[in-house]
Design a protein around this motif. Structure first.
Motif, PDB file in Angstrom:
ATOM      1  N   SER A 153      11.487 -14.649  11.429  1.00  0.00           N
ATOM      2  CA  SER A 153      11.648 -14.165  10.057  1.00  0.00           C
ATOM      3  C   SER A 153      11.159 -12.724   9.998  1.00  0.00           C
ATOM      4  N   PHE A 154      12.038 -11.806   9.637  1.00  0.00           N
ATOM      5  CA  PHE A 154      11.701 -10.383   9.615  1.00  0.00           C
ATOM      6  C   PHE A 154      11.049 -10.017   8.278  1.00  0.00           C
ATOM      7  N   TYR A 155       9.934  -9.273   8.367  1.00  0.00           N
ATOM      8  CA  TYR A 155       9.196  -8.873   7.175  1.00  0.00           C
ATOM      9  C   TYR A 155       9.370  -7.399   6.830  1.00  0.00           C
ATOM     10  N   ASP A 156       9.509  -6.553   7.829  1.00  0.00           N
ATOM     11  CA  ASP A 156       9.737  -5.146   7.547  1.00  0.00           C
ATOM     12  C   ASP A 156      10.266  -4.447   8.790  1.00  0.00           C
ATOM     13  N   ILE A 157      10.899  -3.294   8.561  1.00  0.00           N
ATOM     14  CA  ILE A 157      11.463  -2.489   9.632  1.00  0.00           C
ATOM     15  C   ILE A 157      11.047  -1.042   9.399  1.00  0.00           C
ATOM     16  N   VAL A 161       0.869  -1.170   0.000  1.00  0.00           N
ATOM     17  CA  VAL A 161       0.000   0.000   0.000  1.00  0.00           C
ATOM     18  C   VAL A 161       0.906   1.220   0.000  1.00  0.00           C
ATOM     19  N   GLU A 162       0.658   2.162  -0.917  1.00  0.00           N
ATOM     20  CA  GLU A 162       1.505   3.350  -0.970  1.00  0.00           C
ATOM     21  C   GLU A 162       0.714   4.560  -1.438  1.00  0.00           C
ATOM     22  N   PHE A 163       0.865   5.657  -0.695  1.00  0.00           N
ATOM     23  CA  PHE A 163       0.329   6.943  -1.120  1.00  0.00           C
ATOM     24  C   PHE A 163       1.365   7.613  -2.004  1.00  0.00           C
ATOM     25  N   CYS A 164       0.923   8.106  -3.150  1.00  0.00           N
ATOM     26  CA  CYS A 164       1.838   8.777  -4.068  1.00  0.00           C
ATOM     27  C   CYS A 164       1.067   9.867  -4.801  1.00  0.00           C
ATOM     28  N   GLY A 165       1.443  11.123  -4.563  1.00  0.00           N
ATOM     29  CA  GLY A 165       0.719  12.222  -5.176  1.00  0.00           C
ATOM     30  C   GLY A 165      -0.724  12.248  -4.713  1.00  0.00           C
ATOM     31  N   ASP A 166      -1.640  12.303  -5.663  1.00  0.00           N
ATOM     32  CA  ASP A 166      -3.066  12.342  -5.336  1.00  0.00           C
ATOM     33  C   ASP A 166      -3.691  10.963  -5.259  1.00  0.00           C
ATOM     34  N   TYR A 167      -2.858   9.914  -5.307  1.00  0.00           N
ATOM     35  CA  TYR A 167      -3.393   8.562  -5.428  1.00  0.00           C
ATOM     36  C   TYR A 167      -2.934   7.634  -4.307  1.00  0.00           C
ATOM     37  N   VAL A 210      -1.653   5.575   9.709  1.00  0.00           N
ATOM     38  CA  VAL A 210      -1.094   6.205  10.905  1.00  0.00           C
ATOM     39  C   VAL A 210      -0.132   7.303  10.479  1.00  0.00           C
ATOM     40  N   THR A 211      -0.423   8.548  10.840  1.00  0.00           N
ATOM     41  CA  THR A 211       0.494   9.654  10.576  1.00  0.00           C
ATOM     42  C   THR A 211       1.472   9.763  11.738  1.00  0.00           C
ATOM     43  N   PRO A 271       1.532  -2.511  11.956  1.00  0.00           N
ATOM     44  CA  PRO A 271       2.064  -1.836  10.764  1.00  0.00           C
ATOM     45  C   PRO A 271       2.551  -2.840   9.723  1.00  0.00           C
ATOM     46  N   ARG A 272       2.127  -2.663   8.484  1.00  0.00           N
ATOM     47  CA  ARG A 272       2.559  -3.524   7.384  1.00  0.00           C
ATOM     48  C   ARG A 272       3.402  -2.777   6.352  1.00  0.00           C
ATOM     49  N   PHE A 273       3.118  -1.466   6.147  1.00  0.00           N
ATOM     50  CA  PHE A 273       3.776  -0.717   5.079  1.00  0.00           C
ATOM     51  C   PHE A 273       4.155   0.675   5.578  1.00  0.00           C
ATOM     52  N   TYR A 274       5.197   1.248   4.975  1.00  0.00           N
ATOM     53  CA  TYR A 274       5.605   2.617   5.284  1.00  0.00           C
ATOM     54  C   TYR A 274       5.507   3.439   4.010  1.00  0.00           C
TER      55      TYR A 274
END
Length: 392
Positions: A280-284, A70-76, A386-387, A337-340
């Motif tokens: 097993s590490f998935y994200d940091i 999941v990623e916010f980019c510009g207006d999308y 989450v901001t 948290p899954r994505f940054y």
């Protein structure tokens, strides 16, 4: 002469010891001991705001239970489901699916990762089977192909330097290979990070996790799935930054995730039960005063490292069904948290779980309360955006 030989022997001994233990410049994180302690932590410790976003559900946009990016980019807002990429407005309204499956020049076999360049308004999707990065515009139009190597997964795109960081899957089965390969926008290899096998080490034949790459303070960091170190990447150099001391769990780290039994020309695979305790590490996700580790150990878990007090704990509320921060800002579902993305961390929860667990509708606030009014259990997952607090 004896004194010279003695000095040489001492130097050799010191060199050997340096290869097996973190040096003084690396911050050691007591991970294995720390995760034995479970602690409830409110999301307000790291966040200034939480917003729940319901992703619109249509026949053309069915995401399934799991989201892979999941990623916010510009207006999308871009969301990758099961090998497909979907584009939404920032409010969660479905706009389009990016590309389509197929073997044509403008089609992909399977999307296995995606990265974005807001300035150029381009989307880079990794077609692992076709050995290409396919480039689309934000309008969904195909632009060009970028050739890459066989079985390489796109982990990171540096929009400033226009470089792609690729993970060669199953590289550890080869004697001489690379653990990370960097390409430019023409598909030309710029440099790589070689993988050198250590003697007398049995490497796993099957491992389900990839190298992790994350950014913090405009610097790039990575963690290899077969190493306990987190490195800062500066050009083609790796500088050790953290050492994850796994404690009693270290002995499980080189176990196979799967056991394959060969019968003639075919093989049968099953999950390796001996690896149940393997971490097993998935994200940091690194912040000014703490680091969040998203990891797997029988189930998805969350650990928090307090930089100031040099302490680690596993994060889970008292009555929560999953690991994650307690949502004290919206009184919603636990946040794992899954994505940054752009100073935000994103979790998600299925519509069915949200409806089942948040039975006290009068207790929830703002965006959660609004979503529950029209939510159905078969709808797409709900995002928890989450901001993060800005550093002092």
């Amino acid at each position: 002469m004896k004194l010279i030989l003695l000095n040489i022997a001492i130097l050799l001994l010191l060199c050997v010891n340096c290869t097996n233990t973190p040096n003084d410049s690396i911050k050691e994180i007591p991970f294995g001991d720390g995760i034995e302690h479970v602690k409830e932590i409110n999301i307000s410790r790291i966040a200034s705001d939480v917003e729940y976003i319901a992703l619109e559900t249509t026949p053309d946009c069915l995401l399934g239970r799991d989201l892979y990016n999941v990623e916010f980019c510009g207006d999308y807002l871009f969301v990758r489901g099961d090998y497909q990429l979907f584009q939404f407005s920032k409010e969660g309204k479905f706009i389009r699916k990016i590309g389509k499956e197929g073997q044509g020049p403008e089609e992909y076999l399977k999307i296995t990762s995606a990265k974005y360049d807001n300035h150029k308004r381009e989307i880079y999707v990794n077609d692992l089977l076709a050995k290409k990065i396919k480039v689309f515009s934000f309008d969904g139009n195909f632009i060009r192909d970028i050739p890459v190597g066989d079985g390489e997964l796109l982990l990171h795109y540096d929009s400033d330097k226009k470089l792609f960081y690729m993970y060669p899957m199953l590289y550890f089965n080869k004697q001489n290979s690379s653990e990370l390969i960097v390409y430019n926008e023409n598909g030309e290899k710029i440099y790589d990070f070689p993988f050198i096998k250590k003697e007398n080490v049995k490497y796993p034949g099957f491992i389900f996790t990839n190298t992790i790459i994350y950014t913090y303070n405009n610097a790039l960091y990575c963690k290899d799935p077969l190493e306990a170190n987190v490195y800062q990447l500066i050009g083609d150099k790796k500088n050790p930054a953290y050492f994850l001391n796994l404690g009693r769990y270290e002995k499980y780290s080189m176990l196979d995730d799967m056991i394959v039994t060969e019968t003639g020309d075919t093989g049968f695979g099953e999950i390796n039960k001996e690896a149940d305790n393997k971490i097993s590490f998935y994200d940091i996700f690194e912040m000014s005063d703490c680091i969040c580790f998203h990891y797997l150990q029988n189930q998805r878990r969350l650990a928090l490292y307090d930089k100031i007090n040099n302490e680690v704990c596993r994060v889970r509320g008292r009555n929560a069904k999953i690991d994650g921060f307690t949502d004290d800002l919206q009184n919603g579902y636990p946040i794992l948290p899954r994505f940054y993305t752009n100073n935000k961390i994103v979790g998600y929860v299925s519509a069915a779980a949200l409806l089942e667990d948040l039975t006290d509708k009068n207790n929830v606030k703002d965006s959660v309360k609004h979503i529950l009014e029209d939510l159905s259990e078969d709808d797409n997952p709900v995002l928890q955006v989450v901001t993060l607090k800005m550093p002092d």
